[in-house]
Scaffold this active site. Sequence first.
Site, PDB file in Angstrom:
ATOM      1  N   ARG A  53       0.831  -1.204   0.000  1.00  0.00           N
ATOM      2  CA  ARG A  53       0.000   0.000   0.000  1.00  0.00           C
ATOM      3  C   ARG A  53       0.868   1.256   0.000  1.00  0.00           C
ATOM      4  NH1 ARG A  53      -2.984  -1.536   5.517  1.00  0.00           N
ATOM      5  NH2 ARG A  53      -1.156  -1.982   6.779  1.00  0.00           N
ATOM      6  N   GLU A  64      -3.069   5.835   4.257  1.00  0.00           N
ATOM      7  CA  GLU A  64      -2.667   4.837   3.254  1.00  0.00           C
ATOM      8  C   GLU A  64      -3.728   4.668   2.171  1.00  0.00           C
ATOM      9  OE1 GLU A  64      -0.326   1.930   6.400  1.00  0.00           O
ATOM     10  OE2 GLU A  64      -2.494   1.861   6.271  1.00  0.00           O
ATOM     11  N   THR A  92      -9.053   5.564  15.967  1.00  0.00           N
ATOM     12  CA  THR A  92      -7.669   5.311  15.555  1.00  0.00           C
ATOM     13  C   THR A  92      -7.624   5.020  14.053  1.00  0.00           C
ATOM     14  OG1 THR A  92      -7.076   4.437  17.721  1.00  0.00           O
ATOM     15  CG2 THR A  92      -5.697   3.734  15.884  1.00  0.00           C
ATOM     16  N   ARG A 120     -13.793  -6.947   8.129  1.00  0.00           N
ATOM     17  CA  ARG A 120     -12.900  -7.743   7.280  1.00  0.00           C
ATOM     18  C   ARG A 120     -11.628  -8.146   8.022  1.00  0.00           C
ATOM     19  NH1 ARG A 120      -7.977  -5.338   7.223  1.00  0.00           N
ATOM     20  NH2 ARG A 120      -7.341  -4.204   5.352  1.00  0.00           N
ATOM     21  N   GLN A 148     -11.458  -2.658  17.465  1.00  0.00           N
ATOM     22  CA  GLN A 148     -11.485  -3.916  16.697  1.00  0.00           C
ATOM     23  C   GLN A 148     -11.931  -5.118  17.540  1.00  0.00           C
ATOM     24  OE1 GLN A 148     -10.762  -3.379  13.421  1.00  0.00           O
ATOM     25  NE2 GLN A 148     -10.253  -1.282  14.022  1.00  0.00           N
ATOM     26  N   ASP A 169      -6.640  -5.186  28.555  1.00  0.00           N
ATOM     27  CA  ASP A 169      -6.217  -3.904  27.978  1.00  0.00           C
ATOM     28  C   ASP A 169      -5.542  -3.114  29.097  1.00  0.00           C
ATOM     29  OD1 ASP A 169      -7.422  -2.037  25.349  1.00  0.00           O
ATOM     30  OD2 ASP A 169      -6.512  -0.963  27.038  1.00  0.00           O
ATOM     31  N   THR A 209      -3.445  -3.985  19.751  1.00  0.00           N
ATOM     32  CA  THR A 209      -3.201  -2.747  20.480  1.00  0.00           C
ATOM     33  C   THR A 209      -2.748  -1.656  19.498  1.00  0.00           C
ATOM     34  OG1 THR A 209      -0.863  -3.202  20.869  1.00  0.00           O
ATOM     35  CG2 THR A 209      -2.423  -4.093  22.480  1.00  0.00           C
ATOM     36  N   VAL A 232      -2.320  -8.370  15.136  1.00  0.00           N
ATOM     37  CA  VAL A 232      -3.106  -7.473  14.283  1.00  0.00           C
ATOM     38  C   VAL A 232      -2.637  -6.020  14.382  1.00  0.00           C
ATOM     39  CG1 VAL A 232      -5.460  -6.565  13.933  1.00  0.00           C
ATOM     40  CG2 VAL A 232      -5.133  -8.982  14.461  1.00  0.00           C
ATOM     41  N   ASP A 235       1.290  -2.806  12.358  1.00  0.00           N
ATOM     42  CA  ASP A 235       0.964  -2.727  10.938  1.00  0.00           C
ATOM     43  C   ASP A 235       1.578  -1.509  10.269  1.00  0.00           C
ATOM     44  OD1 ASP A 235      -0.568  -0.828  12.178  1.00  0.00           O
ATOM     45  OD2 ASP A 235      -2.480  -1.449  11.335  1.00  0.00           O
TER      46      ASP A 235
HETATM   47  P1  NAD Z   1      -8.019   1.445  19.380  1.00  0.00           P
HETATM   48  O1  NAD Z   1      -7.188   2.649  19.603  1.00  0.00           O
HETATM   49  O2  NAD Z   1      -9.504   1.593  19.342  1.00  0.00           O
HETATM   50  O3  NAD Z   1      -7.694   0.346  20.503  1.00  0.00           O
HETATM   51  C1  NAD Z   1      -6.392  -0.014  20.876  1.00  0.00           C
HETATM   52  C2  NAD Z   1      -6.428  -0.495  22.327  1.00  0.00           C
HETATM   53  O4  NAD Z   1      -5.130  -0.980  22.669  1.00  0.00           O
HETATM   54  C3  NAD Z   1      -6.770   0.599  23.334  1.00  0.00           C
HETATM   55  O5  NAD Z   1      -7.890   0.229  24.101  1.00  0.00           O
HETATM   56  C4  NAD Z   1      -5.496   0.712  24.189  1.00  0.00           C
HETATM   57  O6  NAD Z   1      -5.765   1.035  25.540  1.00  0.00           O
HETATM   58  C5  NAD Z   1      -4.915  -0.681  24.033  1.00  0.00           C
HETATM   59  N1  NAD Z   1      -3.484  -0.790  24.332  1.00  0.00           N
HETATM   60  C6  NAD Z   1      -2.476   0.053  23.953  1.00  0.00           C
HETATM   61  N2  NAD Z   1      -1.282  -0.409  24.430  1.00  0.00           N
HETATM   62  C7  NAD Z   1      -1.554  -1.561  25.108  1.00  0.00           C
HETATM   63  C8  NAD Z   1      -0.759  -2.492  25.813  1.00  0.00           C
HETATM   64  N3  NAD Z   1       0.565  -2.318  25.932  1.00  0.00           N
HETATM   65  N4  NAD Z   1      -1.353  -3.572  26.372  1.00  0.00           N
HETATM   66  C9  NAD Z   1      -2.706  -3.750  26.271  1.00  0.00           C
HETATM   67  N5  NAD Z   1      -3.519  -2.887  25.619  1.00  0.00           N
HETATM   68  C10 NAD Z   1      -2.954  -1.806  25.044  1.00  0.00           C
HETATM   69  O7  NAD Z   1      -7.494   0.785  18.022  1.00  0.00           O
HETATM   70  P2  NAD Z   1      -8.219  -0.300  17.100  1.00  0.00           P
HETATM   71  O8  NAD Z   1      -9.021   0.360  16.042  1.00  0.00           O
HETATM   72  O9  NAD Z   1      -8.832  -1.350  17.951  1.00  0.00           O
HETATM   73  O10 NAD Z   1      -6.937  -0.899  16.357  1.00  0.00           O
HETATM   74  C11 NAD Z   1      -6.006  -1.672  17.066  1.00  0.00           C
HETATM   75  C12 NAD Z   1      -4.762  -1.858  16.231  1.00  0.00           C
HETATM   76  O11 NAD Z   1      -5.050  -2.673  15.110  1.00  0.00           O
HETATM   77  C13 NAD Z   1      -4.194  -0.547  15.664  1.00  0.00           C
HETATM   78  O12 NAD Z   1      -2.798  -0.565  15.833  1.00  0.00           O
HETATM   79  C14 NAD Z   1      -4.577  -0.583  14.202  1.00  0.00           C
HETATM   80  O13 NAD Z   1      -3.671   0.131  13.400  1.00  0.00           O
HETATM   81  C15 NAD Z   1      -4.523  -2.068  13.929  1.00  0.00           C
HETATM   82  N6  NAD Z   1      -5.340  -2.535  12.818  1.00  0.00           N
HETATM   83  C16 NAD Z   1      -4.809  -3.507  12.037  1.00  0.00           C
HETATM   84  C17 NAD Z   1      -5.547  -4.029  10.999  1.00  0.00           C
HETATM   85  C18 NAD Z   1      -4.997  -5.152  10.173  1.00  0.00           C
HETATM   86  O14 NAD Z   1      -5.562  -5.488   9.137  1.00  0.00           O
HETATM   87  N7  NAD Z   1      -3.928  -5.774  10.598  1.00  0.00           N
HETATM   88  C19 NAD Z   1      -6.819  -3.524  10.720  1.00  0.00           C
HETATM   89  C20 NAD Z   1      -7.355  -2.546  11.562  1.00  0.00           C
HETATM   90  C21 NAD Z   1      -6.601  -2.066  12.620  1.00  0.00           C
END
Ligand code: NAD
Length: 354
Positions: A53, A64, A92, A120, A148, A169, A209, A232, A235
């Site tokens: 991407r 992105e 986020t 997805r 997520q 969390d 996270t 997850v 990224d």
């Molecule tokens: P979000 O900000 O809503 O939630 C993240 C959570 O992680 C928060 O509740 C936070 O308190 C917690 N956290 C942070 N550090 C921590 C730690 N050390 N231990 C435990 N918990 C901790 O974000 P989201 O929308 O749920 O996304 C989560 C992650 O997934 C992001 O990094 C996002 O970029 C990634 N993501 C990846 C994909 C993929 O396809 N791989 C898709 C969507 C999101």
Amino acid sequence: MIAPSNKAYVPFVSVENMMRLVHAIGIETMLKGIAQEIEADFKRWESFDKCPRVASHSHDGVIELMPTSDGELYGFKYVNGHPKNMKEGLQTVTAFGLLADVNNGYPLLLTEMTLLTALRTAAMSALAAKHLAPKGARTHAIIGNGAQCEFQAIAMRALVGADKVRLYDIDPAATAKAMRNLTGRGLELTACTSAEEAVEGADIVTTCTADKQYATILTDNLVGPGIHINAVGGDCPGKTELHRDILMRSSIFVEFPPQTRIEGEIQQLDADHPVTELWQVMAGQTPGRRSERDITLFDSVGFAIEDFSALRYVRERLTGTPYFERLDMLADPDDPRDLFGMLDRAQPVLSPAM
Ligand code: NAD
């Protein structure tokens, strides 16, 4: 006044309508349906245009663009990742996407993809676990209980049968929110006070996270033999969740290596460290889990084909429903070359002089 014409419109799915669509279909049915589309598309991996991407990094996040095409349809998603947003009351991750007809280049669908990305991503995690997790896996630990989280829990139950969910969390309010949202859905829920407690007895661990750093959500001593991990949250360059030692002990599965080498957990490893492409497992070209003691790791970063599959799913399910609006995005001059002349349709009508 704008004169009426036989205009073609582009269906647009707003956040409101996406929510209605999810309820109309049923979230588990939709997660399974998207997973089915992803699996079908991964099995014909070679028919897609693929590129990592296009990322625009800034101090606090990334924006992105994720394009792909199978020669008949073209799709792209716009998505951001800004871990600091949550503290400011913002998402986020937010996204929207488009599907177009390769034959004439006209858009066929424009849709919100914030909810669709959560669906997805969860479908993809569950699909990976379906192919890689130990047989009969029932206990799923989720570390990071943000936006997520619930989608991941529901998808894992729907596709794999993991009905015991252990949540952790760093912010207990996030775990309380997830407990509330998941109650009454046939899951056995446990709120944990540490990552160590959460992974106790887990067959599948999902780290989800958000932090823009090389974090260590899981240390090596927490990962026993036979477990399946979906990583997850790591990224982006400089944003990972697992200690390198876990990677060294794991069989690693990825989406598209040129993208994952830049963005995934494996950015911590040498560029030639062996990984397996998940599509090859789905296509039956290579085995997934090799033994009961194997630690399997899906280094999830999110790839354009998954969004393409989700867009295709939504487009197919929209037909005959009221869950979209018609967007005036396509110019339609009477003569295709007379674009300028089309402007006259919007000519203000002057009232006759009195
Ligand atoms: P979000 O900000 O809503 O939630 C993240 C959570 O992680 C928060 O509740 C936070 O308190 C917690 N956290 C942070 N550090 C921590 C730690 N050390 N231990 C435990 N918990 C901790 O974000 P989201 O929308 O749920 O996304 C989560 C992650 O997934 C992001 O990094 C996002 O970029 C990634 N993501 C990846 C994909 C993929 O396809 N791989 C898709 C969507 C999101």
